[in-house]
Scaffold this active site. Structure first.
Site, PDB file in Angstrom:
ATOM      1  N   GLY A  53       1.963  -3.758  10.016  1.00  0.00           N
ATOM      2  CA  GLY A  53       2.536  -2.397   9.815  1.00  0.00           C
ATOM      3  C   GLY A  53       2.015  -1.428  11.083  1.00  0.00           C
ATOM      4  O   GLY A  53       1.286  -0.973  10.554  1.00  0.00           O
ATOM      5  N   GLY A  58       2.137   6.090  13.501  1.00  0.00           N
ATOM      6  CA  GLY A  58       1.015   4.831  12.768  1.00  0.00           C
ATOM      7  C   GLY A  58      -0.640   5.028  12.712  1.00  0.00           C
ATOM      8  O   GLY A  58      -0.680   4.524  13.930  1.00  0.00           O
ATOM      9  N   GLY A  60      -1.601   1.478  12.108  1.00  0.00           N
ATOM     10  CA  GLY A  60      -1.424   0.923  12.508  1.00  0.00           C
ATOM     11  C   GLY A  60      -1.217   0.248  13.958  1.00  0.00           C
ATOM     12  O   GLY A  60      -2.191  -0.244  14.850  1.00  0.00           O
ATOM     13  N   SER A 187      -7.284   2.984   0.076  1.00  0.00           N
ATOM     14  CA  SER A 187      -7.238   4.863   0.302  1.00  0.00           C
ATOM     15  C   SER A 187      -8.463   5.145  -0.243  1.00  0.00           C
ATOM     16  O   SER A 187      -9.287   4.812  -1.355  1.00  0.00           O
ATOM     17  CB  SER A 187      -6.206   5.419   0.002  1.00  0.00           C
ATOM     18  OG  SER A 187      -6.329   6.803  -0.513  1.00  0.00           O
ATOM     19  N   TYR A 219       0.048   4.717  -7.072  1.00  0.00           N
ATOM     20  CA  TYR A 219      -0.642   4.068  -5.491  1.00  0.00           C
ATOM     21  C   TYR A 219      -2.026   3.728  -5.528  1.00  0.00           C
ATOM     22  O   TYR A 219      -2.362   3.622  -4.971  1.00  0.00           O
ATOM     23  CB  TYR A 219      -0.208   5.607  -5.075  1.00  0.00           C
ATOM     24  CG  TYR A 219      -0.953   5.870  -3.127  1.00  0.00           C
ATOM     25  CD1 TYR A 219      -0.459   4.670  -2.501  1.00  0.00           C
ATOM     26  CD2 TYR A 219      -1.919   6.546  -2.743  1.00  0.00           C
ATOM     27  CE1 TYR A 219      -1.083   4.921  -1.335  1.00  0.00           C
ATOM     28  CE2 TYR A 219      -2.639   6.448  -1.930  1.00  0.00           C
ATOM     29  CZ  TYR A 219      -1.958   5.708  -0.564  1.00  0.00           C
ATOM     30  OH  TYR A 219      -2.148   5.260   0.283  1.00  0.00           O
TER      31      TYR A 219
END
Length: 317
Positions: A53, A58, A60, A187, A219
């Site tokens: 990713g 981003g 990554g 997260s 999520y």
């Protein structure tokens, strides 16, 4: 530099600052071969890191860009070959001496995961660090080609399979001065729900409209799976692999620009009506600051030997 003299990383520390601060540590101890390469007389030593990713703008991508400054080889992945090449070109422009290799990896297909793993296993280079950064962020209920709900499939099922298929290569990189690492970007959403229903129908393909398909609940479940995944690797490997999960902080990335995500985030006040971060509710990190946590999990020697996985690393929001 001993672990005792390493700096304390904080909220504003960037990924590149972490790479630079850990440079003398990751070159190895007592004359052993370096783990992460440093350009000394233009001689490279061996370290290979794979990051999933890595699209522009981003976490990554920034993780890969920072590590590429010193690693011998950084493998970046994405499901779109054209966009993946844009990331590779951007890293090479920023770090002209970087050795970057692209790998097309579609985490929405288990067959594609197996194909990509076979390609990595055929590389002549070892694999020292595997970083799972990619996630399904479209915010819309969809099924993969294998019939799984896409967020759980991309965030957990496929990374699990990819890691399992690469385990022999990871284990082969071990030495007296290095224990291979697996990093899962999770997260703080792990605290925002009731946990995971481990029954297969709920985990693999929850029905539209079910509690598991509420935006934040799903999520939460996918990110909780990342934590359990890392913890399981650490425990089951018997110390042969160190795995860590982490919360990188609240960061405005390309994820927040997707329409479905923006609508939901506006509804809870995370974003303003114009789509910009709401700094009155959250304290936001920059992308370089957010990526710092991943680099710490991948290389900080102070994590060595602890034998644990946590959703909080040295840097937290």
């Amino acid at each position: 530099m001993s672990s005792a003299t390493l700096p304390t990383f904080g909220f504003s520390t960037t990924a590149e600052e972490v790479v630079d601060a850990l440079a003398s540590e990751v070159t190895g101890k007592n004359g052993t071969r370096p783990i992460v390469s440093i350009y000394l007389a233009d001689n490279l030593t061996s370290c290979t890191v794979l990051i999933t990713g890595t699209s522009l703008n981003g976490l990554g991508f920034e993780t890969a860009r920072a590590i590429a400054k010193r690693a011998n080889l950084v493998i970046i992945t994405g499901h779109n070959a054209a966009r993946l090449q844009l990331s590779a070109d951007a890293i090479s422009k920023d770090q002209p001496k970087a050795n970057v290799r692209t790998l097309v990896l579609d985490l929405s297909s288990l067959a594609a995961v197996r194909k990509a793993a076979a390609e990595v296993n055929a590389y002549s280079e070892p694999l020292h660090v595997l970083i799972h950064n990619a996630a399904d962020t479209n915010g819309i209920y969809t099924l993969t080609v294998d019939g799984f709900e896409s967020q759980m499939a991309v965030d957990h099922f496929s990374p699990f399979l990819f890691t399992k298929l690469l385990l022999p290569k990871l284990l082969a990189s071990a030495s007296t001065s290095w224990v291979p690492r697996v990093v899962a970007v999770s997260s703080e959403a792990v605290y925002m729900g009731p946990g995971i229903d481990l029954s297969l129908p709920s985990l693999a393909k929850p029905a539209p409209g079910s509690p598991q398909m509420e935006y934040f609940v799903r999520y939460h479940e996918a990110k909780s799976a990342n934590v359990l995944f890392a913890k399981g690797i650490t425990q089951r490997s018997g110390g042969k692999i160190r795995a860590y999960s982490l919360h990188p902080g609240t960061i405005f990335t390309n994820v927040h620009e997707k329409e479905a995500n923006a609508v939901m985030l506006k509804s809870v006040g995370a974003l303003k009506e114009d789509g910009k971060p709401n700094t009155e509710i959250f304290k936001w990190k920059s992308i370089p600051q957010g990526a710092a946590t991943t680099v710490i999990a991948a290389f900080d020697p102070r994590l060595s030997g602890e034998g644990f996985s946590s959703s909080i690393s040295h840097i937290r929001n």
